[in-house]
Design a protein around this motif. Structure first.
Motif, short mmCIF file in Angstrom:
data_model
loop_
_atom_site.label_atom_id
_atom_site.label_comp_id
_atom_site.label_asym_id
_atom_site.label_seq_id
_atom_site.Cartn_x
_atom_site.Cartn_y
_atom_site.Cartn_z
N TYR A 19 0.88 -1.20 -0.15
CA TYR A 19 -0.14 0.01 0.04
C TYR A 19 0.97 1.33 0.02
CZ TYR A 19 -4.54 -2.27 1.09
OH TYR A 19 -5.38 -3.12 0.93
N ASN A 20 0.52 2.45 -0.77
CA ASN A 20 1.21 3.46 -0.57
C ASN A 20 0.49 4.29 0.35
OD1 ASN A 20 -1.09 4.50 -2.04
ND2 ASN A 20 0.03 4.94 -4.15
N ILE A 21 0.85 5.68 0.54
CA ILE A 21 0.22 6.63 1.60
C ILE A 21 -1.01 7.13 1.27
CG2 ILE A 21 1.33 8.69 0.66
CD1 ILE A 21 1.04 7.89 4.29
N ASN A 22 -1.41 7.11 -0.14
CA ASN A 22 -2.83 7.56 -0.30
C ASN A 22 -3.76 6.32 -0.17
OD1 ASN A 22 -1.89 10.03 -1.48
ND2 ASN A 22 -1.46 9.47 -3.16
N GLU A 23 -3.33 5.31 -0.58
CA GLU A 23 -4.22 3.98 -0.18
C GLU A 23 -4.33 3.92 1.11
OE1 GLU A 23 -3.22 1.43 -4.26
OE2 GLU A 23 -2.08 1.13 -2.36
N TYR A 24 -3.51 4.25 2.16
CA TYR A 24 -3.46 3.78 3.57
C TYR A 24 -4.34 5.07 4.01
CZ TYR A 24 -2.05 4.04 8.53
OH TYR A 24 -2.06 4.07 9.59
N LEU A 25 -4.27 6.16 3.73
CA LEU A 25 -5.16 7.13 4.17
C LEU A 25 -6.82 6.92 3.77
CD1 LEU A 25 -3.19 10.38 3.85
CD2 LEU A 25 -3.47 9.19 5.89
N LYS A 26 -6.84 6.44 2.55
CA LYS A 26 -8.31 6.16 2.09
C LYS A 26 -8.72 5.11 3.13
CE LYS A 26 -7.82 7.43 -2.62
NZ LYS A 26 -7.58 7.08 -3.97
N TYR A 27 -8.06 3.87 3.40
CA TYR A 27 -8.32 3.08 4.08
C TYR A 27 -8.77 3.50 5.53
CZ TYR A 27 -8.61 -1.77 6.00
OH TYR A 27 -9.04 -2.89 6.71
#
Length: 58
Positions: A19-27
């Motif tokens: 996961y990258n930071i954008n996917e992490y924050l969305k999750y």
């Protein structure tokens, strides 16, 4: 507050799965468990009043 922060750390392991930071924050923003941290922080700041001895009044 501690439980909510624990979930942030647990979900931090998603980076090892690619996961990258954008996917992490969305999750994180879709998980209701993580809102517990902000609720606890809000409650702490509401009830924290500086007294003569810097006591915590609850």
């Amino acid at each position: 507050m501690v439980i909510g922060f624990m979930y942030y750390i647990l979900y931090f392991n998603l980076f090892t799965f690619g996961y990258n930071i954008n996917e992490y924050l969305k999750y994180i923003l879709t998980r209701y468990e993580c809102y517990i941290f902000f609720v606890g922080l809000l409650i702490f700041t509401i009830f924290y009043r500086k007294g003569k001895n810097n006591d915590l009044y609850i």
